[in-house]
Write a protein that holds these residues in place. Structure first.
Motif, PDB file in Angstrom:
ATOM      1  N   ALA A  98       2.280   5.711   3.057  1.00  0.00           N
ATOM      2  CA  ALA A  98       1.220   5.013   3.351  1.00  0.00           C
ATOM      3  C   ALA A  98       1.374   2.846   2.794  1.00  0.00           C
ATOM      4  CB  ALA A  98       0.274   5.335   1.392  1.00  0.00           C
ATOM      5  N   ALA A  99       2.882   2.771   2.503  1.00  0.00           N
ATOM      6  CA  ALA A  99       2.980   1.678   2.234  1.00  0.00           C
ATOM      7  C   ALA A  99       3.249   0.998   3.071  1.00  0.00           C
ATOM      8  CB  ALA A  99       3.789   0.849   1.366  1.00  0.00           C
ATOM      9  N   LYS A 100       3.606   1.726   4.031  1.00  0.00           N
ATOM     10  CA  LYS A 100       4.179   1.227   5.797  1.00  0.00           C
ATOM     11  C   LYS A 100       3.040   1.445   6.323  1.00  0.00           C
ATOM     12  CE  LYS A 100       8.618   3.770   6.156  1.00  0.00           C
ATOM     13  NZ  LYS A 100       9.219   4.462   6.543  1.00  0.00           N
ATOM     14  N   ILE A 101       1.562   2.363   5.955  1.00  0.00           N
ATOM     15  CA  ILE A 101       1.079   1.994   6.652  1.00  0.00           C
ATOM     16  C   ILE A 101       0.112   1.097   6.951  1.00  0.00           C
ATOM     17  CG2 ILE A 101      -1.732   3.499   7.622  1.00  0.00           C
ATOM     18  CD1 ILE A 101       0.597   6.172   7.394  1.00  0.00           C
ATOM     19  N   VAL A 102      -0.276   0.965   5.379  1.00  0.00           N
ATOM     20  CA  VAL A 102      -1.453  -0.147   5.157  1.00  0.00           C
ATOM     21  C   VAL A 102      -0.546  -1.782   5.526  1.00  0.00           C
ATOM     22  CG1 VAL A 102      -2.025  -1.374   2.733  1.00  0.00           C
ATOM     23  CG2 VAL A 102      -1.967   0.602   3.353  1.00  0.00           C
ATOM     24  N   ARG A 103       0.635  -1.553   5.659  1.00  0.00           N
ATOM     25  CA  ARG A 103       1.197  -3.210   5.397  1.00  0.00           C
ATOM     26  C   ARG A 103       0.819  -3.709   7.123  1.00  0.00           C
ATOM     27  NH1 ARG A 103       5.576  -1.782   4.454  1.00  0.00           N
ATOM     28  NH2 ARG A 103       6.363  -2.405   2.511  1.00  0.00           N
ATOM     29  N   GLN A 104       0.670  -2.799   7.702  1.00  0.00           N
ATOM     30  CA  GLN A 104       0.693  -2.506   9.030  1.00  0.00           C
ATOM     31  C   GLN A 104      -0.930  -3.228   9.514  1.00  0.00           C
ATOM     32  OE1 GLN A 104       2.196  -2.562  12.400  1.00  0.00           O
ATOM     33  NE2 GLN A 104       4.215  -2.467  11.234  1.00  0.00           N
ATOM     34  N   VAL A 105      -1.998  -2.963   8.972  1.00  0.00           N
ATOM     35  CA  VAL A 105      -3.441  -2.752   8.461  1.00  0.00           C
ATOM     36  C   VAL A 105      -3.022  -4.719   8.437  1.00  0.00           C
ATOM     37  CG1 VAL A 105      -5.355  -2.705   7.457  1.00  0.00           C
ATOM     38  CG2 VAL A 105      -4.090  -0.546   8.360  1.00  0.00           C
ATOM     39  N   VAL A 106      -2.882  -4.829   7.253  1.00  0.00           N
ATOM     40  CA  VAL A 106      -2.672  -6.181   6.562  1.00  0.00           C
ATOM     41  C   VAL A 106      -2.369  -7.238   7.987  1.00  0.00           C
ATOM     42  CG1 VAL A 106      -1.131  -7.861   5.141  1.00  0.00           C
ATOM     43  CG2 VAL A 106      -1.984  -5.393   4.196  1.00  0.00           C
ATOM     44  N   GLY A 107      -0.877  -6.627   8.524  1.00  0.00           N
ATOM     45  CA  GLY A 107      -0.973  -7.807   9.589  1.00  0.00           C
ATOM     46  C   GLY A 107      -1.697  -7.969  10.774  1.00  0.00           C
ATOM     47  N   ASN A 108      -2.248  -6.405  10.869  1.00  0.00           N
ATOM     48  CA  ASN A 108      -2.968  -6.326  12.303  1.00  0.00           C
ATOM     49  C   ASN A 108      -4.334  -6.409  12.299  1.00  0.00           C
ATOM     50  OD1 ASN A 108      -0.549  -6.393  14.352  1.00  0.00           O
ATOM     51  ND2 ASN A 108       0.256  -4.301  13.378  1.00  0.00           N
ATOM     52  N   GLY A 109      -4.835  -6.009  11.395  1.00  0.00           N
ATOM     53  CA  GLY A 109      -6.356  -5.628  10.985  1.00  0.00           C
ATOM     54  C   GLY A 109      -7.031  -4.075  11.792  1.00  0.00           C
ATOM     55  N   LEU A 110      -8.207  -3.861  12.034  1.00  0.00           N
ATOM     56  CA  LEU A 110      -8.610  -2.395  11.950  1.00  0.00           C
ATOM     57  C   LEU A 110     -10.393  -3.061  13.370  1.00  0.00           C
ATOM     58  CD1 LEU A 110      -7.870  -0.060   8.987  1.00  0.00           C
ATOM     59  CD2 LEU A 110      -7.386   0.189  11.528  1.00  0.00           C
ATOM     60  N   ALA A 111     -10.334  -2.615  13.558  1.00  0.00           N
ATOM     61  CA  ALA A 111     -11.302  -2.650  14.817  1.00  0.00           C
ATOM     62  C   ALA A 111     -12.556  -2.518  13.418  1.00  0.00           C
ATOM     63  CB  ALA A 111     -11.601  -1.991  15.638  1.00  0.00           C
ATOM     64  N   HIS A 112     -13.992  -3.395  13.967  1.00  0.00           N
ATOM     65  CA  HIS A 112     -14.569  -2.984  13.343  1.00  0.00           C
ATOM     66  C   HIS A 112     -15.325  -1.404  12.951  1.00  0.00           C
ATOM     67  CE1 HIS A 112     -18.657  -3.714  11.768  1.00  0.00           C
ATOM     68  NE2 HIS A 112     -19.369  -3.754  12.503  1.00  0.00           N
ATOM     69  N   GLU A 113     -15.756  -1.369  12.105  1.00  0.00           N
ATOM     70  CA  GLU A 113     -16.168   0.054  11.946  1.00  0.00           C
ATOM     71  C   GLU A 113     -15.192   1.336  11.857  1.00  0.00           C
ATOM     72  OE1 GLU A 113     -20.377   1.544  13.258  1.00  0.00           O
ATOM     73  OE2 GLU A 113     -21.250   0.192  11.916  1.00  0.00           O
ATOM     74  N   VAL A 114     -14.346   1.155  11.707  1.00  0.00           N
ATOM     75  CA  VAL A 114     -12.778   1.940  12.010  1.00  0.00           C
ATOM     76  C   VAL A 114     -11.946   2.169  10.998  1.00  0.00           C
ATOM     77  CG1 VAL A 114     -10.590   1.973  13.626  1.00  0.00           C
ATOM     78  CG2 VAL A 114     -12.571   1.909  14.368  1.00  0.00           C
ATOM     79  N   LEU A 115     -12.047   3.025  10.358  1.00  0.00           N
ATOM     80  CA  LEU A 115     -10.814   3.665   9.085  1.00  0.00           C
ATOM     81  C   LEU A 115      -9.905   4.427   9.583  1.00  0.00           C
ATOM     82  CD1 LEU A 115     -11.900   6.593   7.184  1.00  0.00           C
ATOM     83  CD2 LEU A 115     -13.644   5.584   8.622  1.00  0.00           C
ATOM     84  N   LEU A 116      -8.857   4.605   8.801  1.00  0.00           N
ATOM     85  CA  LEU A 116      -7.553   5.340   8.822  1.00  0.00           C
ATOM     86  C   LEU A 116      -7.276   6.493   7.743  1.00  0.00           C
ATOM     87  CD1 LEU A 116      -4.253   2.591   9.699  1.00  0.00           C
ATOM     88  CD2 LEU A 116      -6.562   4.329  11.238  1.00  0.00           C
ATOM     89  N   ASN A 117      -7.568   7.531   8.444  1.00  0.00           N
ATOM     90  CA  ASN A 117      -7.351   8.428   7.596  1.00  0.00           C
ATOM     91  C   ASN A 117      -6.104   9.362   7.526  1.00  0.00           C
ATOM     92  OD1 ASN A 117      -7.684  10.995   5.769  1.00  0.00           O
ATOM     93  ND2 ASN A 117      -8.273  12.530   7.158  1.00  0.00           N
ATOM     94  N   VAL A 118      -4.921   9.257   6.144  1.00  0.00           N
ATOM     95  CA  VAL A 118      -3.498   9.307   5.973  1.00  0.00           C
ATOM     96  C   VAL A 118      -3.290  10.472   5.847  1.00  0.00           C
ATOM     97  CG1 VAL A 118      -1.586   8.582   5.766  1.00  0.00           C
ATOM     98  CG2 VAL A 118      -3.271   6.763   6.566  1.00  0.00           C
TER      99      VAL A 118
END
Length: 276
Positions: free
Chosen positions: A149-169
Motif C-alpha cells: 500500500a505504501a508503494k502505491i500511495v507514494r505513486q499517488v502522492v507523486g502523480n495524483g489521480l484523475a478526477h473522480e477516480v479511486l484505486l482499489n488495491v
C-alpha cells in the motif's frame, strides 16, 4: 509540504489491519485516524442524515491517537473532509481490510466506499484489502499488504489521480518475497453462493439470515481475481460515473414515447393555434 493522510477502515478502529496501515503511512506524511467504532463490513456506501454522529478519542495498540465514529466508514470520511480535523485532508487510505474486495464486492464494501466518499469530497482515495485464506490459524500478518500500500500511495502522492477516480488495491496472502509485483487490472467476475436461511424465534415469528459459502471468482488474466491467483498485487482504477455508455447507443433506438416525438410536437402546435 508534508501531506495529511486520513486512515480509515470498515473493520473497526482497533482492527490490526488499520494499525499496520497507519504505521506505514507515517513514512509518507502526517497521519490522522478516524474510523468506525465497530465492524461495518458489507455496509456499502452510507451517509447518515437522520441522527447525530458522535466521535470519541481512542488509542491504538501502539499508543497512536485515533478517533472512533459511530457511523459508517463513509461517514467517517465525510466528517474528516468536512472539517473534523483542523488541517485539510490531502489523501484518504482505507483498510487494510481482512478479505479481498474483488469484482462486484466494491458495491458492498465499506473499505472501498470510504475511498469513494473521499473522491466525492475531491480528495484522492485508495482502498486496500488483503486476501485471506479459509481455515488460517493464528494472527494475520498485514505487513506485506501495508508495504505494498505504501508503494502505491507514494505513486499517488507523486502523480495524483484523475478526477473522480479511486484505486482499489488487493494484496495476495503471501510474504513479501513471494509477491510477484504490482499490476493494473480491471474488475473481475465474483461468484456469490448466497442462500436464505429462514428460522422461527421463540414467539413463533419468522426471521432470516442471508448466508452461504464464501464467494469465489473467475481467475481471468487481466482482472483483479486473476492477479491475486497469480500472486500479484492488483490495482484497479474505479470511477464514480456508473453510466453504461455502450448501452446508450442501443437504448437510443427504443421508442420512448407512445407516439412519435414529431407527432407530439405537431399536436402541441395545433393546440396553441386553437387557443389563439
Amino acid at each position: 509540504m508534508e501531506k495529511h493522510i486520513l486512515v480509515t477502515n470498515d473493520d473497526g478502529v482497533l482492527a490490526p489491519g488499520l494499525l499496520a496501515l497507519v504505521q506505514e503511512m507515517r513514512k509518507l506524511g502526517k497521519v490522522s485516524v478516524l474510523a468506525p467504532d465497530r465492524n461495518w463490513s458489507g455496509g456499502g456506501h452510507v451517509k447518515t442524515l437522520d441522527r447525530a454522529l458522535r466521535v470519541k478519542e481512542v488509542r491504538l495498540a501502539d499508543g497512536t491517537q485515533a478517533f472512533a465514529g459511530d457511523g459508517a466508514p463513509s461517514d467517517c470520511v465525510a466528517l474528516a473532509t468536512l472539517g473534523f480535523f483542523k488541517e485539510p485532508v490531502d489523501f484518504v487510505v482505507s483498510g487494510i481490510n481482512a478479505g479481498a474486495n474483488l469484482g462486484h464486492d466494491v458495491t458492498y464494501s465499506g473499505t472501498v466506499t470510504a475511498a469513494m466518499e473521499a473522491v466525492i469530497a475531491g480528495v484522492p482515495g485508495v482502498a486496500v484489502s488483503l486476501e485471506t485464506v479459509d481455515g488460517h490459524l493464528g494472527e494475520i500478518d498485514y505487513g506485506p499488504a501495508a508495504r505494498a500500500a505504501a508503494k502505491i500511495v507514494r505513486q499517488v502522492v507523486g502523480n495524483g489521480l484523475a478526477h473522480e477516480v479511486l484505486l482499489n488495491v488487493n494484496v495476495p496472502f503471501l510474504p513479501d518475497e513471494k509477491i510477484r509485483g504490482i499490476v493494473l487490472t480491471r474488475q473481475g467476475l465474483r461468484v456469490y453462493h448466497s442462500r436464505l436461511d429462514e428460522r422461527t424465534d421463540p414467539r413463533n415469528k419468522s426471521y432470516y439470515w442471508i448466508g452461504g459459502d464464501a464467494p469465489t471468482g473467475v481467475p481471468e488474466r487481466g482482472t483483479d481475481v486473476g492477479a491475486l491467483a497469480e500472486g500479484f498485487v492488483s490495482v484497479t482504477p474505479l470511477q464514480l460515473d456508473l453510466t453504461a455508455y455502450r448501452a446508450l447507443t442501443d437504448l437510443n433506438t427504443w421508442q420512448w414515447d407512445e407516439v412519435p416525438h414529431e407527432t407530439v410536437l405537431l399536436e402541441a402546435k395545433e393546440k396553441v393555434d386553437l387557443v389563439s
